[in-house]
Design a protein around this motif. Sequence first.
Motif, PDB file in Angstrom:
ATOM      1  N   VAL A   1       0.837  -1.201   0.000  1.00  0.00           N
ATOM      2  CA  VAL A   1       0.000   0.000   0.000  1.00  0.00           C
ATOM      3  C   VAL A   1       0.871   1.250   0.000  1.00  0.00           C
ATOM      4  N   GLY A   2       0.331   2.301  -0.600  1.00  0.00           N
ATOM      5  CA  GLY A   2       0.978   3.597  -0.646  1.00  0.00           C
ATOM      6  C   GLY A   2      -0.063   4.643  -0.990  1.00  0.00           C
ATOM      7  N   PRO A   3       0.347   5.890  -1.174  1.00  0.00           N
ATOM      8  CA  PRO A   3      -0.608   6.954  -1.476  1.00  0.00           C
ATOM      9  C   PRO A   3      -1.522   6.580  -2.649  1.00  0.00           C
ATOM     10  N   GLY A   4      -2.812   6.742  -2.426  1.00  0.00           N
ATOM     11  CA  GLY A   4      -3.802   6.428  -3.457  1.00  0.00           C
ATOM     12  C   GLY A   4      -4.402   5.040  -3.358  1.00  0.00           C
ATOM     13  N   THR A   5      -3.839   4.162  -2.539  1.00  0.00           N
ATOM     14  CA  THR A   5      -4.398   2.823  -2.374  1.00  0.00           C
ATOM     15  C   THR A   5      -5.705   2.910  -1.590  1.00  0.00           C
ATOM     16  N   SER A   6      -6.749   2.236  -2.090  1.00  0.00           N
ATOM     17  CA  SER A   6      -8.025   2.138  -1.381  1.00  0.00           C
ATOM     18  C   SER A   6      -8.312   0.673  -1.115  1.00  0.00           C
ATOM     19  N   LEU A   7      -8.873   0.382   0.062  1.00  0.00           N
ATOM     20  CA  LEU A   7      -9.120  -0.989   0.485  1.00  0.00           C
ATOM     21  C   LEU A   7     -10.506  -1.090   1.109  1.00  0.00           C
ATOM     22  N   PHE A   8     -11.191  -2.199   0.848  1.00  0.00           N
ATOM     23  CA  PHE A   8     -12.478  -2.478   1.499  1.00  0.00           C
ATOM     24  C   PHE A   8     -12.315  -3.717   2.357  1.00  0.00           C
TER      25      PHE A   8
END
Length: 107
Positions: free
Chosen positions: A70-77
Amino acid sequence: MEVIDAGRFAPAPDGSADYAEHLRVPALSFGTYSIPAGQPDDQAPHKEDEVYAVVSGRGSFTSGGRTVEVGPGTSLFVPAGEDHRFHDVTEDLTVLVFFAPAYTGRG
């Protein structure tokens, strides 16, 4: 309207991971989660569905038997009740966190 500055890294006073809630209504809550590089994420599954959006930093995230970088801009549900955590944090992480319905605690 409420304006929330949620893009700053803000660990707990002892330097550990810290969650700060910024908004709560019955249908959802919103906050920031800050994890210093090298520190553990000790969270347990929640009763609510959860969405993470990484604002800054780098690390790994495991949920549902899958691990991703993960890094800037990563989205997770993450669905309610699923075991999940950030780990191997190499750069201080700042993450926007949305719970639906509003966060009620671990469990």
